[in-house]
Design a protein around this motif. Structure first.
Motif, PDB file in Angstrom:
ATOM      1  N   ASP A   1     -10.285   5.501   1.006  1.00  0.00           N
ATOM      2  CA  ASP A   1      -9.636   5.210  -0.278  1.00  0.00           C
ATOM      3  C   ASP A   1      -8.159   4.955  -0.040  1.00  0.00           C
ATOM      4  N   TYR A   2      -7.596   4.065  -0.865  1.00  0.00           N
ATOM      5  CA  TYR A   2      -6.203   3.645  -0.699  1.00  0.00           C
ATOM      6  C   TYR A   2      -5.680   3.104  -2.023  1.00  0.00           C
ATOM      7  N   ASP A   3      -4.348   3.044  -2.137  1.00  0.00           N
ATOM      8  CA  ASP A   3      -3.688   2.511  -3.326  1.00  0.00           C
ATOM      9  C   ASP A   3      -2.993   1.212  -2.967  1.00  0.00           C
ATOM     10  N   THR A   4      -3.113   0.202  -3.816  1.00  0.00           N
ATOM     11  CA  THR A   4      -2.328  -1.024  -3.683  1.00  0.00           C
ATOM     12  C   THR A   4      -1.925  -1.481  -5.072  1.00  0.00           C
TER      13      THR A   4
ATOM     14  N   ALA B   1       0.847  -1.190   0.000  1.00  0.00           N
ATOM     15  CA  ALA B   1       0.000   0.000   0.000  1.00  0.00           C
ATOM     16  C   ALA B   1       0.883   1.240   0.000  1.00  0.00           C
TER      17      ALA B   1
ATOM     18  N   ALA C   1     -12.613  -0.655  -7.087  1.00  0.00           N
ATOM     19  CA  ALA C   1     -11.627   0.315  -7.554  1.00  0.00           C
ATOM     20  C   ALA C   1     -12.302   1.379  -8.408  1.00  0.00           C
TER      21      ALA C   1
ATOM     22  N   HIS D   1     -11.741   1.841  -3.139  1.00  0.00           N
ATOM     23  CA  HIS D   1     -12.624   2.458  -2.166  1.00  0.00           C
ATOM     24  C   HIS D   1     -13.294   1.373  -1.348  1.00  0.00           C
TER      25      HIS D   1
ATOM     26  N   VAL E   1      -3.536   6.560   3.477  1.00  0.00           N
ATOM     27  CA  VAL E   1      -4.894   6.027   3.483  1.00  0.00           C
ATOM     28  C   VAL E   1      -5.780   7.111   4.073  1.00  0.00           C
TER      29      VAL E   1
ATOM     30  N   CYS F   1      -7.450   4.501  -7.240  1.00  0.00           N
ATOM     31  CA  CYS F   1      -7.596   4.119  -5.838  1.00  0.00           C
ATOM     32  C   CYS F   1      -8.660   3.038  -5.709  1.00  0.00           C
TER      33      CYS F   1
ATOM     34  N   THR G   1      -4.918  -2.465  -7.234  1.00  0.00           N
ATOM     35  CA  THR G   1      -5.813  -1.463  -7.798  1.00  0.00           C
ATOM     36  C   THR G   1      -5.132  -0.586  -8.844  1.00  0.00           C
ATOM     37  N   CYS G   2      -3.868  -0.780  -9.075  1.00  0.00           N
ATOM     38  CA  CYS G   2      -3.159   0.055 -10.053  1.00  0.00           C
ATOM     39  C   CYS G   2      -2.659  -0.774 -11.234  1.00  0.00           C
TER      40      CYS G   2
ATOM     41  N   HIS H   1     -11.719   6.006  -9.499  1.00  0.00           N
ATOM     42  CA  HIS H   1     -10.952   7.224  -9.258  1.00  0.00           C
ATOM     43  C   HIS H   1     -11.586   8.140  -8.227  1.00  0.00           C
TER      44      HIS H   1
END
Length: 136
Positions: free
Chosen positions: A53-56, A31, A85, A69, A35, A67, A59-60, A87
């Motif tokens: 919401d977060y990035d991993t 991650a 996932a 959700h 967050v 991001c 999800t990319c 934006h």
């Protein structure tokens, strides 16, 4: 939306969130960024839900920064109401005492921008349809 509070999600909450949405420990370690969370009462019952919401790496993977959700409810935010996932996740106002509708904007690797409408049914948020709203 009235009654929203921006919050930083702490490490203990993030582990609970990761467990609730069934993130693999490797994805949890991967991650990136901060967050972010918003506490808001989506059904106007006096108890706020947590919109995160977060990035991993999961999800990319479509070539477009995006991001994930999650919306969690319950005393310790253990009940998952939504996880996907996209934006931009927005909360629409709704008449009390119904659950607020949501919209999620997503940009796909082909440049297509779509808007998904989410409504609350059977104890969770589900897609009520998607429409293409533009091209990147």
């Amino acid at each position: 939306m009235t009654g929203t509070t921006l919050v930083e999600v702490n490490a203990a909450q993030w582990i609970n969130i990761a467990n609730a949405v069934d993130l693999d420990p490797n994805d949890l370690r991967a991650a990136t960024g901060t967050v972010r969370g918003v506490l808001t009462d989506l059904n106007r019952d006096g108890a706020p839900e947590l919109c995160v919401d977060y990035d991993t790496t999961l999800t990319c993977s479509n070539g477009v920064a995006v991001c994930a959700h999650a919306i969690l409810a319950g005393p310790h935010f253990e009940r998952v109401l939504f996880h996907d996932a996209g934006h931009v996740l927005r909360v629409a106002s709704s008449p009390a005492p119904t659950w607020a509708a949501l919209s999620m904007e997503s940009t796909y690797s082909n440049g297509e921008i779509a808007l998904t409408i989410l409504t609350y049914q059977n104890d969770a948020y589900h897609s009520a349809g998607q429409v293409v709203i533009g091209q990147r």
